[in-house]
Design an enzyme around this catalytic site. Structure first.
Site, PDB file in Angstrom:
ATOM      1  N   LYS A  18       0.834  -1.211   0.000  1.00 31.86           N
ATOM      2  CA  LYS A  18       0.000   0.000   0.000  1.00 31.86           C
ATOM      3  C   LYS A  18       0.870   1.262   0.000  1.00 31.86           C
ATOM      4  O   LYS A  18       0.625   2.187  -0.776  1.00 31.86           O
ATOM      5  CB  LYS A  18      -0.924   0.025   1.238  1.00 31.86           C
ATOM      6  CG  LYS A  18      -1.839  -1.178   1.339  1.00 31.86           C
ATOM      7  CD  LYS A  18      -2.743  -1.102   2.563  1.00 31.86           C
ATOM      8  CE  LYS A  18      -2.002  -1.128   3.887  1.00 31.86           C
ATOM      9  NZ  LYS A  18      -1.318  -2.404   4.201  1.00 31.86           N
ATOM     10  N   ARG A  65      11.663  -5.356   5.287  1.00 31.10           N
ATOM     11  CA  ARG A  65      11.447  -3.935   4.952  1.00 31.10           C
ATOM     12  C   ARG A  65      12.421  -3.033   5.716  1.00 31.10           C
ATOM     13  O   ARG A  65      12.707  -3.250   6.883  1.00 31.10           O
ATOM     14  CB  ARG A  65      10.016  -3.530   5.292  1.00 31.10           C
ATOM     15  CG  ARG A  65       9.805  -2.007   5.140  1.00 31.10           C
ATOM     16  CD  ARG A  65       8.363  -1.624   5.184  1.00 31.10           C
ATOM     17  NE  ARG A  65       7.649  -2.154   6.325  1.00 31.10           N
ATOM     18  CZ  ARG A  65       6.326  -2.168   6.422  1.00 31.10           C
ATOM     19  NH1 ARG A  65       5.585  -1.660   5.457  1.00 31.10           N
ATOM     20  NH2 ARG A  65       5.745  -2.665   7.486  1.00 31.10           N
ATOM     21  N   ARG A  73     -10.095   0.073   8.672  1.00 33.67           N
ATOM     22  CA  ARG A  73      -9.551  -1.228   9.057  1.00 33.67           C
ATOM     23  C   ARG A  73     -10.587  -2.105   9.733  1.00 33.67           C
ATOM     24  O   ARG A  73     -10.271  -3.212  10.160  1.00 33.67           O
ATOM     25  CB  ARG A  73      -8.408  -1.009  10.036  1.00 33.67           C
ATOM     26  CG  ARG A  73      -7.063  -0.989   9.384  1.00 33.67           C
ATOM     27  CD  ARG A  73      -6.057  -0.800  10.487  1.00 33.67           C
ATOM     28  NE  ARG A  73      -4.849  -1.513  10.239  1.00 33.67           N
ATOM     29  CZ  ARG A  73      -3.840  -1.033   9.543  1.00 33.67           C
ATOM     30  NH1 ARG A  73      -3.920   0.140   8.969  1.00 33.67           N
ATOM     31  NH2 ARG A  73      -2.745  -1.738   9.407  1.00 33.67           N
ATOM     32  N   ARG A 113      -0.206  -9.033  13.194  1.00 33.55           N
ATOM     33  CA  ARG A 113      -0.868  -8.000  12.380  1.00 33.55           C
ATOM     34  C   ARG A 113      -1.692  -8.643  11.260  1.00 33.55           C
ATOM     35  O   ARG A 113      -2.789  -8.172  10.936  1.00 33.55           O
ATOM     36  CB  ARG A 113       0.171  -7.041  11.789  1.00 33.55           C
ATOM     37  CG  ARG A 113       0.724  -6.087  12.843  1.00 33.55           C
ATOM     38  CD  ARG A 113       2.056  -5.492  12.440  1.00 33.55           C
ATOM     39  NE  ARG A 113       2.008  -4.796  11.177  1.00 33.55           N
ATOM     40  CZ  ARG A 113       3.068  -4.612  10.389  1.00 33.55           C
ATOM     41  NH1 ARG A 113       4.240  -5.085  10.729  1.00 33.55           N
ATOM     42  NH2 ARG A 113       2.923  -3.958   9.258  1.00 33.55           N
ATOM     43  N   ARG A 160      11.087  -1.034  11.136  1.00 36.56           N
ATOM     44  CA  ARG A 160       9.941  -0.690  11.978  1.00 36.56           C
ATOM     45  C   ARG A 160       9.834  -1.653  13.154  1.00 36.56           C
ATOM     46  O   ARG A 160      10.065  -2.842  13.003  1.00 36.56           O
ATOM     47  CB  ARG A 160       8.650  -0.742  11.140  1.00 36.56           C
ATOM     48  CG  ARG A 160       8.208   0.623  10.649  1.00 36.56           C
ATOM     49  CD  ARG A 160       7.117   0.548   9.629  1.00 36.56           C
ATOM     50  NE  ARG A 160       5.911  -0.169  10.047  1.00 36.56           N
ATOM     51  CZ  ARG A 160       4.784  -0.222   9.345  1.00 36.56           C
ATOM     52  NH1 ARG A 160       4.709   0.404   8.180  1.00 36.56           N
ATOM     53  NH2 ARG A 160       3.737  -0.901   9.784  1.00 36.56           N
TER      54      ARG A 160
HETATM   55  P1  AP5 Z   1       4.840  -1.590   1.911  1.00 38.77           P
HETATM   56  O1  AP5 Z   1       4.477  -0.835   0.684  1.00 38.77           O
HETATM   57  O2  AP5 Z   1       5.586  -0.880   2.982  1.00 38.77           O
HETATM   58  O3  AP5 Z   1       3.531  -2.342   2.504  1.00 38.77           O
HETATM   59  P2  AP5 Z   1       2.220  -1.769   3.199  1.00 38.77           P
HETATM   60  O4  AP5 Z   1       1.050  -2.413   2.520  1.00 38.77           O
HETATM   61  O5  AP5 Z   1       2.248  -0.287   3.265  1.00 38.77           O
HETATM   62  O6  AP5 Z   1       2.376  -2.456   4.613  1.00 38.77           O
HETATM   63  P3  AP5 Z   1       2.307  -1.841   6.076  1.00 38.77           P
HETATM   64  O7  AP5 Z   1       3.086  -2.781   6.937  1.00 38.77           O
HETATM   65  O8  AP5 Z   1       2.698  -0.413   6.098  1.00 38.77           O
HETATM   66  O9  AP5 Z   1       0.790  -2.012   6.356  1.00 38.77           O
HETATM   67  P4  AP5 Z   1       0.080  -2.062   7.711  1.00 38.77           P
HETATM   68  O10 AP5 Z   1      -1.309  -1.948   7.268  1.00 38.77           O
HETATM   69  O11 AP5 Z   1       0.383  -3.227   8.555  1.00 38.77           O
HETATM   70  O12 AP5 Z   1       0.749  -0.891   8.549  1.00 38.77           O
HETATM   71  P5  AP5 Z   1       0.262   0.567   8.905  1.00 38.77           P
HETATM   72  O13 AP5 Z   1       1.460   1.424   8.931  1.00 38.77           O
HETATM   73  O14 AP5 Z   1      -0.900   0.957   8.097  1.00 38.77           O
HETATM   74  O15 AP5 Z   1       5.674  -2.869   1.442  1.00 38.77           O
HETATM   75  C1  AP5 Z   1       6.177  -3.803   2.379  1.00 38.77           C
HETATM   76  C2  AP5 Z   1       7.558  -4.306   1.929  1.00 38.77           C
HETATM   77  O16 AP5 Z   1       7.435  -5.035   0.714  1.00 38.77           O
HETATM   78  C3  AP5 Z   1       8.583  -3.201   1.628  1.00 38.77           C
HETATM   79  O17 AP5 Z   1       9.844  -3.620   2.071  1.00 38.77           O
HETATM   80  C4  AP5 Z   1       8.530  -3.046   0.108  1.00 38.77           C
HETATM   81  O18 AP5 Z   1       9.782  -2.605  -0.406  1.00 38.77           O
HETATM   82  C5  AP5 Z   1       8.217  -4.461  -0.329  1.00 38.77           C
HETATM   83  N1  AP5 Z   1       7.372  -4.506  -1.537  1.00 38.77           N
HETATM   84  C6  AP5 Z   1       6.308  -3.712  -1.834  1.00 38.77           C
HETATM   85  N2  AP5 Z   1       5.761  -4.060  -3.013  1.00 38.77           N
HETATM   86  C7  AP5 Z   1       6.488  -5.140  -3.448  1.00 38.77           C
HETATM   87  C8  AP5 Z   1       6.411  -5.972  -4.620  1.00 38.77           C
HETATM   88  N3  AP5 Z   1       5.461  -5.784  -5.553  1.00 38.77           N
HETATM   89  N4  AP5 Z   1       7.328  -6.980  -4.754  1.00 38.77           N
HETATM   90  C9  AP5 Z   1       8.281  -7.180  -3.806  1.00 38.77           C
HETATM   91  N5  AP5 Z   1       8.407  -6.419  -2.692  1.00 38.77           N
HETATM   92  C10 AP5 Z   1       7.519  -5.416  -2.513  1.00 38.77           C
HETATM   93  O19 AP5 Z   1      -0.270   0.361  10.413  1.00 38.77           O
HETATM   94  C11 AP5 Z   1       0.607   0.088  11.482  1.00 38.77           C
HETATM   95  C12 AP5 Z   1      -0.184   0.000  12.792  1.00 38.77           C
HETATM   96  O20 AP5 Z   1      -0.843   1.255  13.069  1.00 38.77           O
HETATM   97  C13 AP5 Z   1      -1.320  -1.025  12.827  1.00 38.77           C
HETATM   98  O21 AP5 Z   1      -0.851  -2.307  13.167  1.00 38.77           O
HETATM   99  C14 AP5 Z   1      -2.229  -0.411  13.912  1.00 38.77           C
HETATM  100  O22 AP5 Z   1      -1.727  -0.663  15.198  1.00 38.77           O
HETATM  101  C15 AP5 Z   1      -2.124   1.061  13.645  1.00 38.77           C
HETATM  102  N6  AP5 Z   1      -3.152   1.566  12.722  1.00 38.77           N
HETATM  103  C16 AP5 Z   1      -2.945   2.132  11.484  1.00 38.77           C
HETATM  104  N7  AP5 Z   1      -4.108   2.467  10.912  1.00 38.77           N
HETATM  105  C17 AP5 Z   1      -5.091   2.131  11.788  1.00 38.77           C
HETATM  106  C18 AP5 Z   1      -6.497   2.202  11.742  1.00 38.77           C
HETATM  107  N8  AP5 Z   1      -7.159   2.698  10.682  1.00 38.77           N
HETATM  108  N9  AP5 Z   1      -7.192   1.733  12.818  1.00 38.77           N
HETATM  109  C19 AP5 Z   1      -6.556   1.236  13.875  1.00 38.77           C
HETATM  110  N10 AP5 Z   1      -5.223   1.123  13.983  1.00 38.77           N
HETATM  111  C20 AP5 Z   1      -4.487   1.562  12.947  1.00 38.77           C
HETATM  112 MG    MG Z   2       2.428   1.144   4.822  1.00 38.37          MG
END
Ligand code: AP5
Ligand code: MG
Length: 214
Positions: A15, A125, A91, A169, A158
């Site tokens: 994402k 990552r 979410r 997660r 992270r």
């Molecule tokens: P990346 O693009 O970083 O993945 P992402 O989908 O953004 O994954 P996140 O881990 O950021 O998602 P998340 O939903 O768990 O975390 P968030 O920060 O939202 O890619 C991942 C890796 O893969 C990278 O190394 C990249 O280089 C590689 N990659 C990407 N595309 C690729 C491809 N095509 N091929 C190969 N490699 C690839 O949330 C974190 C925490 O915040 C949650 O756990 C929760 O506690 C809280 N939180 C956030 N939002 C809310 C909400 N709305 N409600 C409640 N709690 C929340």
């Molecule tokens: Mg992300």
């Protein structure tokens, strides 16, 4: 008017990676609850009388931060944005209902990636502490280990990208967020994208989906 784009997918689906491309191509704001919360991990939320007193305590366990905290972050950010890609919200179904009362979407993109691939992506990552650029030690390594290609900043891992927290997660995602994907599918707004190709292959499909729907 600039497009209103929602990007959905499991932890590690790509994402953030694809949101960066969307921002560059379409000139919209990247509204991401994960980054907003990471910048405010120690914020005092004790007045809400919830289980923990800061967002970080939920995040480092892989749990969701309570709705009242995230809903407000999103409402403020969307008010200020002229066109956006929303990443990390909604979410759960309650957040999806709240979002529907705040804004209209042009398209909801869903990046589909298998669980085994997700864990590999999360544990490898690395993120730039200066500009937020995202790398992967194997799939998209920086030219020099530990150093950002874009700005020369230091790369870090992270705190929630340990294997144990990554798996938790994904479990929390399956329980709470998978129904959100169905919610948009039933409304006919969802575009499914195979998220397992290379970042450039996925980007080609994402760009097409936005151009034909927004
Ligand atoms: P990346 O693009 O970083 O993945 P992402 O989908 O953004 O994954 P996140 O881990 O950021 O998602 P998340 O939903 O768990 O975390 P968030 O920060 O939202 O890619 C991942 C890796 O893969 C990278 O190394 C990249 O280089 C590689 N990659 C990407 N595309 C690729 C491809 N095509 N091929 C190969 N490699 C690839 O949330 C974190 C925490 O915040 C949650 O756990 C929760 O506690 C809280 N939180 C956030 N939002 C809310 C909400 N709305 N409600 C409640 N709690 C929340
Ligand atoms: Mg992300």
């Amino acid at each position: 008017m600039n497009p209103h784009i929602l990007i959905l997918g499991a932890p590690g689906a790509g994402k953030g990676t694809q949101s960066d491309n969307i921002v560059e191509e379409f000139g919209v704001e990247h509204v991401t609850t994960g980054d907003a919360l990471r910048a405010n991990k120690g914020m005092d939320i004790s007045h809400l009388g919830l289980e923990y007193d800061t967002p970080g305590e939920y995040m480092d366990r892989g749990e969701l931060v309570p709705d009242e905290v995230v809903d407000e972050i999103v409402e403020t950010a969307l008010d200020e944005a002229d066109g956006y890609v929303l990443d990390g919200y909604p979410r759960n179904l309650a957040q999806a209902e709240t979002l529907a009362s705040m804004t209209d979407l042009d398209v909801a993109l869903y990046l589909d990636v298998d669980e085994d691939v997700l864990v590999e992506r999360l544990t490898g990552r690395r993120v730039c502490e200066e500009c937020g650029a995202t790398y992967h030690v194997e799939f998209s390594p920086p030219e020099e280990e530990g150093v950002c290609d874009r700005c020369g900043g230091d790369l870090y891992q992270r705190e929630d990208d340990t294997e144990e927290t990554a798996r938790e997660r994904i479990r929390v995602y399956e329980e709470n967020t998978a129904p959100v994907v169905e919610f948009y599918d039933e409304r006919g707004d969802l575009v499914r994208i195979d998220g397992e190709g290379s970042p450039d292959e996925v980007w080609a499909d994402v760009k097409d989906a936005i151009e034909s729907n927004a």
